[in-house]
Design a protein around this motif. Structure first.
Motif, PDB file in Angstrom:
ATOM      1  N   ILE A  76     -28.680  -4.168  -0.694  1.00  0.00           N
ATOM      2  CA  ILE A  76     -28.728  -5.601  -1.016  1.00  0.00           C
ATOM      3  C   ILE A  76     -29.380  -5.809  -2.380  1.00  0.00           C
ATOM      4  O   ILE A  76     -28.838  -6.515  -3.241  1.00  0.00           O
ATOM      5  CB  ILE A  76     -29.491  -6.376   0.093  1.00  0.00           C
ATOM      6  N   VAL A  77     -30.530  -5.177  -2.594  1.00  0.00           N
ATOM      7  CA  VAL A  77     -31.246  -5.369  -3.866  1.00  0.00           C
ATOM      8  C   VAL A  77     -30.463  -4.788  -5.048  1.00  0.00           C
ATOM      9  O   VAL A  77     -30.320  -5.434  -6.087  1.00  0.00           O
ATOM     10  CB  VAL A  77     -32.666  -4.732  -3.791  1.00  0.00           C
ATOM     11  N   LEU A  79     -32.803   1.019   7.733  1.00  0.00           N
ATOM     12  CA  LEU A  79     -33.404  -0.233   7.251  1.00  0.00           C
ATOM     13  C   LEU A  79     -33.609  -0.158   5.737  1.00  0.00           C
ATOM     14  O   LEU A  79     -33.220  -1.077   5.005  1.00  0.00           O
ATOM     15  CB  LEU A  79     -34.749  -0.477   7.951  1.00  0.00           C
ATOM     16  N   LEU A 124     -28.160  -4.055   7.921  1.00  0.00           N
ATOM     17  CA  LEU A 124     -29.505  -4.564   8.220  1.00  0.00           C
ATOM     18  C   LEU A 124     -29.543  -5.231   9.594  1.00  0.00           C
ATOM     19  O   LEU A 124     -30.419  -4.945  10.417  1.00  0.00           O
ATOM     20  CB  LEU A 124     -29.937  -5.562   7.135  1.00  0.00           C
ATOM     21  N   SER A 156     -30.245  -0.236   3.872  1.00  0.00           N
ATOM     22  CA  SER A 156     -29.611  -1.567   3.845  1.00  0.00           C
ATOM     23  C   SER A 156     -30.298  -2.456   2.810  1.00  0.00           C
ATOM     24  O   SER A 156     -29.643  -3.197   2.084  1.00  0.00           O
ATOM     25  CB  SER A 156     -29.653  -2.215   5.229  1.00  0.00           C
ATOM     26  N   LEU A 157     -31.622  -2.370   2.709  1.00  0.00           N
ATOM     27  CA  LEU A 157     -32.350  -3.171   1.720  1.00  0.00           C
ATOM     28  C   LEU A 157     -32.013  -2.707   0.297  1.00  0.00           C
ATOM     29  O   LEU A 157     -31.860  -3.532  -0.614  1.00  0.00           O
ATOM     30  CB  LEU A 157     -33.865  -3.095   1.975  1.00  0.00           C
TER      31      LEU A 157
END
Lengths: 203, 106
Positions: free
Chosen positions: A180-181, A173, A30, A176-177
């Motif tokens: 994480i989630v 992007l 990210l 990467s999200l």
């Protein structure tokens, strides 16, 4: 006490379900994506290297957290070997997709589709009769696939709506999200799936 | 010829006991686990797990290796080949009994 199939599933996937481990990797990606979006790439790579080193340094306390609170499971060599082989194939696929992305002007993102395949592989690895982890993985793959082909579906330049300069930065992007989630969700599933152990200390 | 219910009663109680079956099922799926991980996987209390592990070790189905990691005690538990054969045989027996029970007529 859990069912035997659930016990077996948790044992085999014990390290894989420790989702907090993927947060530093998602965070590194990210930060590098945001840096690449804002900078002329001819400038120094000092900042993205710092992001990566800092994010990876987070892995140390995360590994210690899991070892201290949940203990450690070592998987059988056959399953590790298969994963390494599949991971190698995925890495080659992503590299080839990245080359295609920067070489050709395509209406879809080969890199995004390669990431979709990787996410599918990760979720299939933990298939167990529509478990929550598997379903989350499927949803992540579907989201990645859609984002990769949005221009073909009639939504060109969708990446500008999220502040990104081009398609490749847009998909990294989103990826990467997702990392994480899904890492957070996986950890929640892991922590609540394991039976409570009131005397949980290593002997 | 024994009937399915007699066969059920004749199952090896060392491995058929639910807590030990859970331990062996977990260990058969992996290479090794430490005590803490087994606690979480099986849901047993520490004392209970220790007792069952001792019985399994006496039978030669698991090994327990005590070590120190970062100056903290850590017990590493592994299933033996004998233990792996025992659990696989037990599941085959249960599967066979399940099929026999479905076909059983008084």
């Amino acid at each position: 006490m859990q069912s035997m199939s659930r016990t077996s599933f948790l044992a085999v996937n014990y390290p894989n379900l420790q989702g907090l481990k993927q947060i530093p990797l998602g965070l590194a990606l990210l930060l590098v994506t945001l840096w690449a979006n804002g900078q002329n790439l001819a400038h120094s790579l000092y900042l993205p290297l710092l992001f990566m080193v800092g994010s990876f340094a987070l892995l140390i306390p995360i590994y210690r957290y899991y070892d201290h609170l949940f203990g450690r499971v070592t998987r059988r060599l056959t399953s590790v070997g298969l994963e390494i082989a599949a991971g190698g194939i995925c890495a080659l696929l992503v590299s080839a997709a990245f080359w295609m992305e920067i070489t050709f002007k395509l209406p879809f993102s080969p890199l995004g589709l390669a990431m979709t395949i990787f996410l599918l592989f990760v979720s299939l690895r933990m298939w167990r009769r529509l478990s929550r982890v598997f379903v989350t993985g499927l949803c992540s793959s579907a989201l990645m696939a859609i984002v990769s082909i949005l221009p073909v579906l009639g939504i060109p330049n969708w990446w500008s709506a999220v502040g990104m300069k081009n398609h490749i930065l847009g998909v990294t992007l989103v990826y990467s999200l997702i990392m994480i989630v899904s890492g957070i969700l996986s950890h929640i599933y892991f922590a609540y799936s394991l039976s409570s152990a009131p005397e949980a200390v290593n002997e | 010829m024994s009937n399915v219910f007699e066969d059920l009663a004749g199952l090896d109680k060392l491995i058929h006991e639910p807590a030990r079956l859970s331990i062996m099922t977990a260990l058969a799926s992996i290479k090794s686990a430490d005590f803490l991980a087994l606690l979480h996987l099986t849901g047993l209390t520490g004392g209970n797990l220790s007792t069952h592990l001792s019985k399994l070790e006496e039978a030669g189905w698991i090994t327990q290796e005590k070590q120190f990691i970062s100056k903290k005690p850590n017990t590493l538990i592994q299933i033996t080949e004998k233990g792996r054969a025992a659990i696989e045989n037990h599941w085959k027996q249960l599967e066979s009994l399940r099929r026999d029970a479905q076909e059983w007529k008084p």
